[in-house]
Design an enzyme around this catalytic site. Sequence first.
Site, PDB file in Angstrom:
ATOM      1  CB  THR A   1       3.823   1.954  13.073  1.00 20.36           C
ATOM      2  OG1 THR A   1       2.526   2.158  13.603  1.00 20.36           O
ATOM      3  CG2 THR A   1       4.476   0.856  13.895  1.00 20.36           C
ATOM      4  CG  ASP A   2       0.560   5.632  15.313  1.00 19.55           C
ATOM      5  OD1 ASP A   2       0.505   4.440  14.951  1.00 19.55           O
ATOM      6  OD2 ASP A   2      -0.414   6.416  15.199  1.00 19.55           O
ATOM      7  CD  GLU A   3      -0.652  -0.192  15.303  1.00 18.61           C
ATOM      8  OE1 GLU A   3      -0.564  -1.270  15.895  1.00 18.61           O
ATOM      9  OE2 GLU A   3      -1.461   0.024  14.388  1.00 18.61           O
TER      10      GLU A   3
ATOM     11  CE  LYS B   1       7.227  -1.301  11.310  1.00 14.62           C
ATOM     12  NZ  LYS B   1       7.783  -1.431   9.930  1.00 14.62           N
TER      13      LYS B   1
ATOM     14  CE1 TYR C   1       3.138  -3.739  11.738  1.00 11.87           C
ATOM     15  CE2 TYR C   1       1.897  -2.356  13.270  1.00 11.87           C
ATOM     16  CZ  TYR C   1       2.675  -2.489  12.122  1.00 11.87           C
ATOM     17  OH  TYR C   1       2.991  -1.385  11.368  1.00 11.87           O
TER      18      TYR C   1
ATOM     19  CG  PHE D   1      -1.560   1.242   1.627  1.00 15.00           C
ATOM     20  CD1 PHE D   1      -2.185   2.071   0.698  1.00 15.00           C
ATOM     21  CD2 PHE D   1      -1.541   1.633   2.978  1.00 15.00           C
ATOM     22  CE1 PHE D   1      -2.764   3.278   1.098  1.00 15.00           C
ATOM     23  CE2 PHE D   1      -2.121   2.819   3.378  1.00 15.00           C
ATOM     24  CZ  PHE D   1      -2.727   3.654   2.445  1.00 15.00           C
ATOM     25  CB  ILE D   2       2.833   3.054   2.598  1.00 21.21           C
ATOM     26  CG1 ILE D   2       1.661   2.949   3.573  1.00 21.21           C
ATOM     27  CG2 ILE D   2       3.455   4.449   2.690  1.00 21.21           C
ATOM     28  CD1 ILE D   2       2.031   3.113   5.034  1.00 21.21           C
TER      29      ILE D   2
HETATM   30  P1  NAD Z   1       1.467  -3.622   3.253  1.00 20.90           P
HETATM   31  O1  NAD Z   1       1.182  -4.838   4.045  1.00 20.90           O
HETATM   32  O2  NAD Z   1       0.425  -3.051   2.384  1.00 20.90           O
HETATM   33  O3  NAD Z   1       2.748  -3.874   2.321  1.00 20.90           O
HETATM   34  C1  NAD Z   1       3.862  -4.596   2.750  1.00 20.90           C
HETATM   35  C2  NAD Z   1       4.697  -4.953   1.514  1.00 20.90           C
HETATM   36  O4  NAD Z   1       5.889  -5.632   1.961  1.00 20.90           O
HETATM   37  C3  NAD Z   1       4.003  -5.907   0.544  1.00 20.90           C
HETATM   38  O5  NAD Z   1       4.196  -5.479  -0.787  1.00 20.90           O
HETATM   39  C4  NAD Z   1       4.684  -7.240   0.781  1.00 20.90           C
HETATM   40  O6  NAD Z   1       4.710  -8.081  -0.363  1.00 20.90           O
HETATM   41  C5  NAD Z   1       6.074  -6.783   1.176  1.00 20.90           C
HETATM   42  N1  NAD Z   1       6.778  -7.787   1.989  1.00 20.90           N
HETATM   43  C6  NAD Z   1       6.297  -8.451   3.072  1.00 20.90           C
HETATM   44  N2  NAD Z   1       7.217  -9.311   3.528  1.00 20.90           N
HETATM   45  C7  NAD Z   1       8.321  -9.164   2.733  1.00 20.90           C
HETATM   46  C8  NAD Z   1       9.601  -9.769   2.703  1.00 20.90           C
HETATM   47  N3  NAD Z   1       9.942 -10.710   3.588  1.00 20.90           N
HETATM   48  N4  NAD Z   1      10.482  -9.369   1.767  1.00 20.90           N
HETATM   49  C9  NAD Z   1      10.142  -8.431   0.852  1.00 20.90           C
HETATM   50  N5  NAD Z   1       8.931  -7.850   0.811  1.00 20.90           N
HETATM   51  C10 NAD Z   1       8.030  -8.213   1.749  1.00 20.90           C
HETATM   52  O7  NAD Z   1       1.988  -2.554   4.302  1.00 20.90           O
HETATM   53  P2  NAD Z   1       1.806  -0.960   4.324  1.00 20.90           P
HETATM   54  O8  NAD Z   1       0.543  -0.625   4.992  1.00 20.90           O
HETATM   55  O9  NAD Z   1       2.115  -0.419   2.993  1.00 20.90           O
HETATM   56  O10 NAD Z   1       2.980  -0.580   5.339  1.00 20.90           O
HETATM   57  C11 NAD Z   1       4.309  -0.356   4.866  1.00 20.90           C
HETATM   58  C12 NAD Z   1       5.213  -0.024   6.045  1.00 20.90           C
HETATM   59  O11 NAD Z   1       4.728   1.118   6.712  1.00 20.90           O
HETATM   60  C13 NAD Z   1       5.279  -1.140   7.104  1.00 20.90           C
HETATM   61  O12 NAD Z   1       6.604  -1.208   7.563  1.00 20.90           O
HETATM   62  C14 NAD Z   1       4.355  -0.647   8.213  1.00 20.90           C
HETATM   63  O13 NAD Z   1       4.760  -1.127   9.459  1.00 20.90           O
HETATM   64  C15 NAD Z   1       4.527   0.860   8.099  1.00 20.90           C
HETATM   65  N6  NAD Z   1       3.375   1.677   8.515  1.00 20.90           N
HETATM   66  C16 NAD Z   1       2.137   1.445   8.014  1.00 20.90           C
HETATM   67  C17 NAD Z   1       1.065   2.279   8.364  1.00 20.90           C
HETATM   68  C18 NAD Z   1      -0.320   2.072   7.809  1.00 20.90           C
HETATM   69  O14 NAD Z   1      -1.256   2.757   8.242  1.00 20.90           O
HETATM   70  N7  NAD Z   1      -0.533   1.194   6.856  1.00 20.90           N
HETATM   71  C19 NAD Z   1       1.289   3.336   9.243  1.00 20.90           C
HETATM   72  C20 NAD Z   1       2.586   3.541   9.758  1.00 20.90           C
HETATM   73  C21 NAD Z   1       3.629   2.718   9.363  1.00 20.90           C
HETATM   74  O1  TDX Z   2     -12.972  -4.957  10.669  1.00 16.52           O
HETATM   75  C1  TDX Z   2     -12.414  -4.117  11.401  1.00 16.52           C
HETATM   76  N1  TDX Z   2     -13.137  -3.488  12.381  1.00 16.52           N
HETATM   77  C2  TDX Z   2     -12.602  -2.586  13.250  1.00 16.52           C
HETATM   78  O2  TDX Z   2     -13.302  -2.064  14.128  1.00 16.52           O
HETATM   79  C3  TDX Z   2     -11.014  -3.746  11.263  1.00 16.52           C
HETATM   80  C4  TDX Z   2     -10.180  -4.382  10.203  1.00 16.52           C
HETATM   81  C5  TDX Z   2     -10.495  -2.823  12.141  1.00 16.52           C
HETATM   82  N2  TDX Z   2     -11.246  -2.273  13.121  1.00 16.52           N
HETATM   83  C6  TDX Z   2     -10.640  -1.278  14.029  1.00 16.52           C
HETATM   84  C7  TDX Z   2      -9.344  -1.707  14.697  1.00 16.52           C
HETATM   85  C8  TDX Z   2      -8.587  -0.406  14.835  1.00 16.52           C
HETATM   86  O3  TDX Z   2      -8.965   0.264  16.022  1.00 16.52           O
HETATM   87  O4  TDX Z   2     -10.288  -0.142  13.221  1.00 16.52           O
HETATM   88  C9  TDX Z   2      -9.044   0.434  13.635  1.00 16.52           C
HETATM   89  C10 TDX Z   2      -8.081   0.413  12.472  1.00 16.52           C
HETATM   90  O5  TDX Z   2      -7.734  -0.940  12.227  1.00 16.52           O
HETATM   91  P1  TDX Z   2      -6.676  -1.355  11.106  1.00 16.52           P
HETATM   92  O6  TDX Z   2      -7.105  -0.759   9.812  1.00 16.52           O
HETATM   93  O7  TDX Z   2      -6.472  -2.834  11.190  1.00 16.52           O
HETATM   94  O8  TDX Z   2      -5.367  -0.539  11.535  1.00 16.52           O
HETATM   95  P2  TDX Z   2      -4.514  -0.503  12.888  1.00 16.52           P
HETATM   96  O9  TDX Z   2      -4.660  -1.746  13.673  1.00 16.52           O
HETATM   97  O10 TDX Z   2      -4.802   0.797  13.575  1.00 16.52           O
HETATM   98  O11 TDX Z   2      -3.012  -0.474  12.279  1.00 16.52           O
HETATM   99  C11 TDX Z   2      -2.700   0.346  11.126  1.00 16.52           C
HETATM  100  O12 TDX Z   2      -2.104   1.559  11.490  1.00 16.52           O
HETATM  101  C12 TDX Z   2      -0.792   1.542  11.969  1.00 16.52           C
HETATM  102  C13 TDX Z   2      -1.802  -0.395  10.156  1.00 16.52           C
HETATM  103  O13 TDX Z   2      -2.397  -1.636   9.816  1.00 16.52           O
HETATM  104  C14 TDX Z   2      -0.437  -0.605  10.723  1.00 16.52           C
HETATM  105  O14 TDX Z   2       0.416  -1.211   9.774  1.00 16.52           O
HETATM  106  C15 TDX Z   2       0.135   0.735  11.090  1.00 16.52           C
HETATM  107  O15 TDX Z   2       1.371   0.583  11.723  1.00 16.52           O
END
Ligand code: NAD
Ligand code: TDX
Length: 360
Positions: free
Chosen positions: A136-138, A166, A162, A12-13
């Site tokens: 991440t903020d988590e 991280k 998770y 995604f990101i």
């Molecule tokens: P995502 O799950 O959408 O994407 C992860 C990507 O990493 C995928 O393309 C997957 O194929 C690849 N991957 C997984 N394991 C791998 C491996 N062993 N080798 C090579 N590639 C691999 O995740 P995202 O939401 O895009 O998050 C990206 C980064 O940002 C993560 O490190 C996550 O912790 C961090 N992050 C995410 C959020 C959020 O809200 N999604 C917020 C803050 C930080």
């Molecule tokens: O079906 C659902 N119902 C629900 O109530 C899902 C999937 C989530 N939730 C709640 C759980 C969380 O409080 O919604 C909130 C957001 O959930 P997620 O989208 O799973 O995100 P979160 O757990 O907050 O984590 C995300 O943000 C920080 C990303 O997945 C992480 O990768 C990132 O680090």
Amino acid sequence: MKTYLVTGGAGFIGSNFIHYMFRKHGNDIRIINVDALTYAGNLGNLKDVEGIENYTFVKADIRNKEEIEKVFKDNDIDYVVNFAAESHVDRSIVNPEIFVETNVLGTLIMLNCAKDAWEQEDGSFKEGKKFLHVSTDEVYGSLDNLTDFFYETTPYSPHSPYSASKASSDFLVKAYVDTYKFPAVITNCSNNYGPYQFPEKLIPLIINNALQGKELPVYGDGKNIRDWLYVDDHCKGIDMVLEGGRIGEKYNIGGHNEKQNIEIIHIILDTLKEILPDSDPRKANVSEELIRFVADRKGHDRRYAIAPDKIKAELGWEPETFFAEGIKKTVKWYLENQEWMTEVTSGDYQKYYDKMYSDR
Ligand code: NAD
Ligand code: TDX
């Protein structure tokens, strides 16, 4: 010309970052995208950049030292942006092992390969190299008091497998800075939303279910708070930290946009009703009656809230997309990219969904 090694660029990101960087810097940069293509990685997210001469995709796993070493041998990498991770909290509760393997050991391999490629005989590092670890903020834990925020100085207190994985990877990055003076920085961002997000995460899952008239699962009382940032604003922050961030520092990224989960769900339903034309048969499915309160996530963090003061003050970063505008753009994107959604929800997605939500 700088060469970027982006890991996890098919997720995604990562895919949004690659789009953002070519939009912003055009042919002045080169990007090598290394991704293992797990369930979360999808090359369909990168169709628009496939033809760009300065873009290369390498299918490789960050847990595999030989594969990653080869990427560093074949290319003179300037910047690493380490997105690759297992990223979904619910999956980490069911199967923590892969989170340690990818997020901790995978990051260690990335650090070692970059160190081997960049270290000089006297132990110093080649000029201009930087390793940006995306976190991440988590890792900061959960906030109970509504007036508290996460700062870069807030002690780590992760709760889920998770966030613990991280946090561990962040500590490894810091250890490499402290021990070897390795040129790394860490960014800690809040919840992202936008195009190409896999529909196991709240926002795309709710959009997808609402369009199909399927139940909208709300964990617990729905009052957990997340701090939402449009994905391009995160990408902009990463770009700025790569350019101007100080080695060894951490930068929080977030736009002060806290919302309860239940609010998010109502906003999505209202946006769908506003945007969908009356002639679209999916409009009849969209209803508040689909909302179902289900069993809470184990160890569910109550509130996240980022203080982005440091990145604002040092680098002048500001978010550009207000939530009202960002969520509209996002909903529109999913409506216009139904094929993408159909593709990513075919196959294993249905098995995952049944496992997580039936009998919940
Ligand atoms: P995502 O799950 O959408 O994407 C992860 C990507 O990493 C995928 O393309 C997957 O194929 C690849 N991957 C997984 N394991 C791998 C491996 N062993 N080798 C090579 N590639 C691999 O995740 P995202 O939401 O895009 O998050 C990206 C980064 O940002 C993560 O490190 C996550 O912790 C961090 N992050 C995410 C959020 C959020 O809200 N999604 C917020 C803050 C930080
Ligand atoms: O079906 C659902 N119902 C629900 O109530 C899902 C999937 C989530 N939730 C709640 C759980 C969380 O409080 O919604 C909130 C957001 O959930 P997620 O989208 O799973 O995100 P979160 O757990 O907050 O984590 C995300 O943000 C920080 C990303 O997945 C992480 O990768 C990132 O680090």
